[in-house]
Design a protein around this motif. Structure first.
Motif, PDB file in Angstrom:
ATOM      1  N   GLY A 152       0.793  -1.221   0.000  1.00  0.00           N
ATOM      2  CA  GLY A 152       0.000   0.000   0.000  1.00  0.00           C
ATOM      3  C   GLY A 152       0.826   1.271   0.000  1.00  0.00           C
ATOM      4  N   ALA A 153       0.110   2.365  -0.193  1.00  0.00           N
ATOM      5  CA  ALA A 153       0.711   3.703  -0.130  1.00  0.00           C
ATOM      6  C   ALA A 153      -0.355   4.666   0.355  1.00  0.00           C
ATOM      7  N   GLY A 154       0.091   5.732   0.974  1.00  0.00           N
ATOM      8  CA  GLY A 154      -0.864   6.709   1.479  1.00  0.00           C
ATOM      9  C   GLY A 154      -0.166   7.938   2.011  1.00  0.00           C
ATOM     10  N   VAL A 155      -0.837   8.606   2.936  1.00  0.00           N
ATOM     11  CA  VAL A 155      -0.354   9.874   3.472  1.00  0.00           C
ATOM     12  C   VAL A 155      -0.226   9.736   4.987  1.00  0.00           C
ATOM     13  N   VAL A 156       0.908  10.172   5.517  1.00  0.00           N
ATOM     14  CA  VAL A 156       1.125  10.108   6.956  1.00  0.00           C
ATOM     15  C   VAL A 156       0.110  10.998   7.662  1.00  0.00           C
ATOM     16  N   GLU A 157      -0.555  10.423   8.645  1.00  0.00           N
ATOM     17  CA  GLU A 157      -1.575  11.149   9.398  1.00  0.00           C
ATOM     18  C   GLU A 157      -1.066  11.586  10.769  1.00  0.00           C
ATOM     19  N   ALA A 158      -0.246  10.738  11.389  1.00  0.00           N
ATOM     20  CA  ALA A 158       0.302  11.064  12.707  1.00  0.00           C
ATOM     21  C   ALA A 158       1.550  10.225  12.933  1.00  0.00           C
ATOM     22  N   VAL A 159       2.470  10.740  13.749  1.00  0.00           N
ATOM     23  CA  VAL A 159       3.687  10.004  14.076  1.00  0.00           C
ATOM     24  C   VAL A 159       3.836   9.923  15.589  1.00  0.00           C
ATOM     25  N   GLY A 160       4.460   8.837  16.033  1.00  0.00           N
ATOM     26  CA  GLY A 160       4.719   8.664  17.443  1.00  0.00           C
ATOM     27  C   GLY A 160       6.031   9.294  17.864  1.00  0.00           C
ATOM     28  N   GLU A 161       6.287   9.210  19.133  1.00  0.00           N
ATOM     29  CA  GLU A 161       7.507   9.787  19.698  1.00  0.00           C
ATOM     30  C   GLU A 161       8.750   9.192  19.047  1.00  0.00           C
ATOM     31  N   GLY A 162       9.692  10.061  18.721  1.00  0.00           N
ATOM     32  CA  GLY A 162      10.966   9.620  18.178  1.00  0.00           C
ATOM     33  C   GLY A 162      11.014   9.474  16.681  1.00  0.00           C
ATOM     34  N   VAL A 163       9.904   9.654  15.991  1.00  0.00           N
ATOM     35  CA  VAL A 163       9.897   9.513  14.528  1.00  0.00           C
ATOM     36  C   VAL A 163      10.303  10.840  13.894  1.00  0.00           C
ATOM     37  N   ARG A 164      11.344  10.824  13.097  1.00  0.00           N
ATOM     38  CA  ARG A 164      11.878  12.049  12.510  1.00  0.00           C
ATOM     39  C   ARG A 164      11.924  12.036  10.984  1.00  0.00           C
ATOM     40  N   HIS A 165      11.938  10.843  10.373  1.00  0.00           N
ATOM     41  CA  HIS A 165      12.179  10.790   8.921  1.00  0.00           C
ATOM     42  C   HIS A 165      10.921  11.026   8.092  1.00  0.00           C
ATOM     43  N   VAL A 166       9.747  10.955   8.728  1.00  0.00           N
ATOM     44  CA  VAL A 166       8.503  11.317   8.046  1.00  0.00           C
ATOM     45  C   VAL A 166       7.678  12.179   8.989  1.00  0.00           C
ATOM     46  N   ALA A 167       6.763  12.950   8.396  1.00  0.00           N
ATOM     47  CA  ALA A 167       5.918  13.856   9.175  1.00  0.00           C
ATOM     48  C   ALA A 167       4.520  13.852   8.588  1.00  0.00           C
ATOM     49  N   PRO A 168       3.515  14.283   9.353  1.00  0.00           N
ATOM     50  CA  PRO A 168       2.160  14.343   8.807  1.00  0.00           C
ATOM     51  C   PRO A 168       2.117  15.097   7.482  1.00  0.00           C
ATOM     52  N   GLY A 169       1.410  14.513   6.523  1.00  0.00           N
ATOM     53  CA  GLY A 169       1.309  15.092   5.193  1.00  0.00           C
ATOM     54  C   GLY A 169       2.241  14.471   4.177  1.00  0.00           C
ATOM     55  N   ASP A 170       3.275  13.759   4.630  1.00  0.00           N
ATOM     56  CA  ASP A 170       4.201  13.110   3.694  1.00  0.00           C
ATOM     57  C   ASP A 170       3.516  11.953   2.983  1.00  0.00           C
ATOM     58  N   HIS A 171       3.840  11.786   1.706  1.00  0.00           N
ATOM     59  CA  HIS A 171       3.409  10.601   0.965  1.00  0.00           C
ATOM     60  C   HIS A 171       4.407   9.479   1.231  1.00  0.00           C
ATOM     61  N   VAL A 172       3.890   8.291   1.482  1.00  0.00           N
ATOM     62  CA  VAL A 172       4.766   7.167   1.796  1.00  0.00           C
ATOM     63  C   VAL A 172       4.291   5.905   1.085  1.00  0.00           C
ATOM     64  N   ALA A 173       5.254   5.061   0.747  1.00  0.00           N
ATOM     65  CA  ALA A 173       4.975   3.682   0.346  1.00  0.00           C
ATOM     66  C   ALA A 173       5.283   2.813   1.547  1.00  0.00           C
ATOM     67  N   LEU A 174       4.501   1.761   1.741  1.00  0.00           N
ATOM     68  CA  LEU A 174       4.620   0.929   2.926  1.00  0.00           C
ATOM     69  C   LEU A 174       5.376  -0.366   2.629  1.00  0.00           C
ATOM     70  N   SER A 175       6.297  -0.684   3.516  1.00  0.00           N
ATOM     71  CA  SER A 175       7.014  -1.946   3.466  1.00  0.00           C
ATOM     72  C   SER A 175       6.326  -2.947   4.380  1.00  0.00           C
ATOM     73  N   THR A 176       6.462  -4.227   4.080  1.00  0.00           N
ATOM     74  CA  THR A 176       5.910  -5.248   4.966  1.00  0.00           C
ATOM     75  C   THR A 176       6.901  -5.625   6.058  1.00  0.00           C
ATOM     76  N   LEU A 177       8.066  -5.037   6.050  1.00  0.00           N
ATOM     77  CA  LEU A 177       9.104  -5.412   7.006  1.00  0.00           C
ATOM     78  C   LEU A 177       9.095  -4.497   8.220  1.00  0.00           C
ATOM     79  N   ALA A 178       8.731  -5.054   9.358  1.00  0.00           N
ATOM     80  CA  ALA A 178       8.807  -4.303  10.607  1.00  0.00           C
ATOM     81  C   ALA A 178      10.123  -4.633  11.306  1.00  0.00           C
TER      82      ALA A 178
END
Length: 349
Positions: free
Chosen positions: A60-86
Motif C-alpha cells: 500500500g501507499a498513502g499519506v502520513v496522518e500522525a507520528v509517534g515519539e521519536g519519529v523524525r524521517h517522516v511527518a504528517p502530510g508526507d506521501h509514503v509507500a509501505l514496506s511489509t518489514l517491521a
C-alpha cells in the motif's frame, strides 16, 4: 473505518474497524491505495497459515496522518509507500544489512486494530486493506508527491520482490541470460529487473498466451507458453531461472533448465509443507537453488531507488495497474486476480 477482514471462513468488507494511535517509533497512515497480491489470497485459501481474525493487505501507499515519539524521517502530510518489514534495526541480521531476516519481526504479527472491542491481527505488519493503519516507522518510506499513489502502492511488495530478486539476490549481470516462469505481478517485475540489469536474453514462460504483450513490454525478449522451447532459445540453459508461480513441478523445470553455474531463484509460494525434487548429480556443475524473501530488499534504500527510477522512466509502475476498484468491490477484484485477468488489481479508499 472500512477494511477487509478474514475471520478464517470468509472475507468481509466491514465499516466498523478501529485502529489505535501510533506509539513511540510508529506511524499512522491514511491508506489511499493498496495492491491485491496473491499473498493476500494465499492467506484466504490457507496456503499461507496466518492467525485470524486478520485485516488483510500488505502492498500500500498513502499519506502520513500522525507520528509517534521519536519519529523524525517522516511527518504528517508526507506521501509514503509501505514496506511489509517491521525489522528492528538492531539485531545481527539488520546490522549486516539483511532486514528481511530480522528475527524480531518474522512471525510476530501485531494487533493494532479492533472490531467490536476485539483485537484483530495485522497481516505482514501492514494491513493495507484498511482506511488507516499503524506501522513501525521503518516501514514508512517517503516518496515524491508526484508519483500516483495507485502506482506507488505496488512498490512495497511486487516491485521489491521481483526487481529485488534480480538485483539483490541473484545479482544478474550484463550479458547474463534469464528465464522467468510465470508472468503475474512478481514475474513482470522480475522481467523488468532483468532488463534493468542488462540481460540481453530474457525468456518469459506463461501458459496464458494473452500475457505475451505485457511480458514483452516489461522486458521479455522471448515469450513461450511452455518451457519445452526454452532450449531452442538458450541451448546451454539459463544463467538465472526464476520460478514465480509456486508449483513444485515448475521449480523442477527451473532447475533442469539451468546452465553450468546457473542459479534457480524460488519466488512462488507453494502450499506449506510442499516438497520439490531434482537430480542431485545435475547440481555438481556449480548450480545453485536460492530461496528469496521479499527480494532480499533493504526497503528504506530500495523503495526510494525504485521511485527515482520510475521518475526517470526506467521502471514501469503505471503499467502494472490493470484496474482500480473501490474497496467495496473487493470480491470483484479478487475474482479478476484469481482468473489472471489483471497484472495487479488495486483497491482504493
Amino acid at each position: 473505518m472500512r477494511g477487509v477482514v478474514f475471520d478464517g471462513k470468509q472475507v468481509q468488507v466491514v465499516d466498523d474497524l478501529e485502529v489505535r494511535d501510533p506509539g513511540a517509533g510508529e506511524v499512522r497512515v491514511a491508506v489511499a491505495a493498496a495492491g491485491l497480491c496473491h499473498s493476500d489470497l494465499s492467506v484466504v485459501d490457507g496456503t499461507i497459515p496466518f492467525p485470524v481474525p486478520v485485516v488483510l493487505g500488505h502492498e500500500g501507499a498513502g499519506v502520513v496522518e500522525a507520528v509517534g515519539e521519536g519519529v523524525r524521517h517522516v511527518a504528517p502530510g508526507d506521501h509514503v509507500a509501505l514496506s511489509t518489514l517491521a525489522n528492528c534495526g538492531t539485531c545481527a541480521d539488520c546490522d549486516r544489512g539483511r532486514p528481511t531476516m530480522c528475527r524480531r519481526a518474522i512471525g510476530r504479527p501485531g494487533r493494532p486494530f479492533t472490531r467490536d472491542g476485539l483485537p484483530m491481527h495485522q497481516f505482514a505488519s501492514n494491513s493495507a486493506f484498511a482506511e488507516r493503519t499503524v506501522v513501525k516507522a521503518v516501514q514508512a518510506v517517503r516518496i515524491p508527491e508526484d508519483i500516483p499513489l495507485t502506482s506507488a502502492a505496488l512498490i512495497g511488495c511486487g516491485v521489491l520482490t521481483g526487481v529485488g530478486a534480480v538485483l539483490n539476490r541473484a545479482r544478474v549481470d550484463r550479458g547474463d541470460s534469464v528465464l522467468v516462469i510465470g508472468t503475474g505481478g512478481v514475474g513482470l517485475n522480475v522481467l523488468q529487473g532483468a532488463r534493468l540489469a542488462g540481460a540481453p536474453r530474457i525468456v518469459a514462460v506463461d501458459s496464458n498466451p494473452a500475457k505475451e504483450a505485457m511480458a514483452r513490454r516489461f522486458g521479455a525478449t522471448h515469450f513461450l507458453t511452455s518451457a519445452e522451447g526454452v532450449r531452442e532459445i538458450l541451448p546451454t540453459g539459463a544463467d538465472h531461472a526464476f520460478e514465480c508461480v509456486g508449483r513444485v513441478e515448475l521449480i523442477r523445470q527451473a532447475i533442469d533448465l539451468l546452465d553450468r553455474r546457473g542459479q534457480a531463484v524460488l519466488l512462488g509460494v507453494p502450499p506449506a509443507g510442499a516438497e520439490a525434487s531434482f537430480v542431485v548429480s545435475s547440481m555438481y556443475l556449480d548450480k545453485s537453488v536460492l530461496g528469496c524473501r521479499y527480494g532480499s530488499s533493504r526497503p528504506q534504500r530500495d523503495i526510494a531507488l525504485y521511485a527515482e527510477l520510475y521518475r526517470q522512466g526506467r521502471l514501469l509502475l503505471d503499467e502494472l495497474v490493470s484496474e482500480t476498484y473501490p474497496v467495496e468491490d473487493f470480491d470483484k477484484a479478487r475474482a479478476d486476480a484469481e482468473a489472471g485477468r489483471v497484472a495487479r488489481a488495486v483497491l482504493t479508499f
